[in-house]
Design a protein around this motif. Structure first.
Motif, short mmCIF file in Angstrom:
data_model
loop_
_atom_site.label_atom_id
_atom_site.label_comp_id
_atom_site.label_asym_id
_atom_site.label_seq_id
_atom_site.Cartn_x
_atom_site.Cartn_y
_atom_site.Cartn_z
N VAL A 11 0.88 -1.11 0.01
CA VAL A 11 0.01 0.07 -0.05
C VAL A 11 0.66 1.15 -0.02
O VAL A 11 2.02 1.27 0.60
CB VAL A 11 -0.88 0.25 1.45
CG1 VAL A 11 -2.04 -1.10 1.21
CG2 VAL A 11 -0.30 -0.04 2.63
N LYS A 17 -3.46 0.73 -3.67
CA LYS A 17 -2.76 -0.46 -3.21
C LYS A 17 -2.41 -1.14 -4.80
O LYS A 17 -2.76 -0.89 -5.79
CB LYS A 17 -3.97 -1.41 -2.92
CG LYS A 17 -4.86 -0.72 -1.57
CD LYS A 17 -6.00 -1.71 -1.25
CE LYS A 17 -6.68 -1.12 -0.10
NZ LYS A 17 -7.86 -1.86 0.55
N ILE A 19 -4.45 5.58 3.08
CA ILE A 19 -4.01 4.72 2.07
C ILE A 19 -4.17 5.22 0.69
O ILE A 19 -5.58 5.44 0.29
CB ILE A 19 -4.64 3.27 2.11
CG1 ILE A 19 -3.73 2.40 3.31
CG2 ILE A 19 -4.11 2.61 0.59
CD1 ILE A 19 -4.70 1.01 3.46
N ALA A 52 1.24 -4.72 2.74
CA ALA A 52 -0.13 -4.61 3.26
C ALA A 52 -0.57 -5.81 4.20
O ALA A 52 0.24 -6.63 4.22
CB ALA A 52 -0.96 -4.87 2.02
#
Length: 277
Positions: A39, A85, A82, A277
């Protein structure tokens, strides 16, 4: 706003610069079938800009990567948010990581600085605009970052408008002569701006009926008087020596626009990281 075709060409240059012949570290350490799940996160509060370009970096290097955007340009986010991703071949993620982070940090830094200046002049009629003092090769993206932070774009390039500056006036002999020359070939929908460094020149520019008058390195008192002289007959831009600590009094003179290179040339990069992550 930017052209994705042009951005892809830039990304190719960035990746070539960073990688060279190959990413030696991942080649000797990471197996081809290993999967990475990472991320990109904000390590401080910020205005986001460049997240979409960062995502494009990963996909440009390896189209098989799965990239999901969580924040769009212009979003104000808190520390820990975040931004995107990315999942797929670990070699690809780790090789493209630095390039993706670099552009997001740079663009978000400009957006942050722009937002600071915009907030400083809130409540006045003045709008903040950028300049052509940008990093060579990155103008399109740095100007996009300015809009992410709430600023406006001045000319994108020399082909975007006619700006008569001191050296043009020196060659032509006077503001009147320079404007007359320009008008003979000026495209019908193109604005004409004249840079003035004295109140006498402001009066000449008003008489020449130009669209925009730039007040270059004038005192606040002279800017106030210039706005009075112009009296709405042209848009007024203040420029030259604009800093965070001086911009508010300038905005209060009644100018329409304030241009500064500080938001692109002096903006510190923000802290963005790529973590597992």
């Amino acid at each position: 706003m930017y052209d994705t075709f042009a951005v892809d060409r830039l990304i190719d240059l960035w990746l070539t610069e960073d990688i060279g012949y190959c990413d030696l570290t991942v080649q000797v350490m990471i197996e081809p079938d290993e999967v990475g799940n990472f991320v990109m996160n904000a390590r401080e509060s910020m205005i986001v800009s460049g997240s979409e370009v960062a995502a494009r970096v990963f996909k440009r290097y390896d189209p098989t990567l799965d990239v999901v955007l969580n924040a769009k340009d212009g979003d104000k986010v808190e520390k820990g948010t975040i931004l995107l991703k990315v999942k797929g071949p670990a070699r690809s993620v780790l090789t493209a990581e630095r390039t993706a982070l670099n552009i997001a940090q740079r663009m978000s830094g400009i957006a942050n600085e722009t937002a600071r200046y915009v907030e400083k002049i809130a409540g006045t009629k003045a709008r903040l605009i950028d300049t052509r003092k940008t990093t060579p090769g990155l103008r399109m993206l740095e100007k996009h970052a300015v809009t992410s932070g709430g600023g406006l774009n001045h000319r994108l390039g020399l082909d975007n408008g006619v700006m008569i500056k001191d050296n043009h006036i020196a060659v032509c002999g006077s503001i009147a002569a320079a404007v007359e020359r320009a008008r003979k070939k000026l495209p019908v929908l193109t604005k004409l701006e004249v840079e003035c460094d004295s109140l006498d020149q402001v009066q000449q520019a008003v008489k020449a009926s130009v669209d925009v008058i730039m007040l270059d390195n004038m005192s606040v008192a002279d800017m106030t008087e210039a706005v009075r002289i112009i009296a709405g007959r042209a848009k007024v831009e203040a420029s030259g020596g604009i800093r965070f600590d001086t911009i508010r009094p300038i905005a209060e003179t009644g100018v329409d626009y304030i241009s500064t290179s500080k938001i692109t040339q002096a903006a510190p990069a923000v802290d963005i990281g790529l973590d597992e992550a």
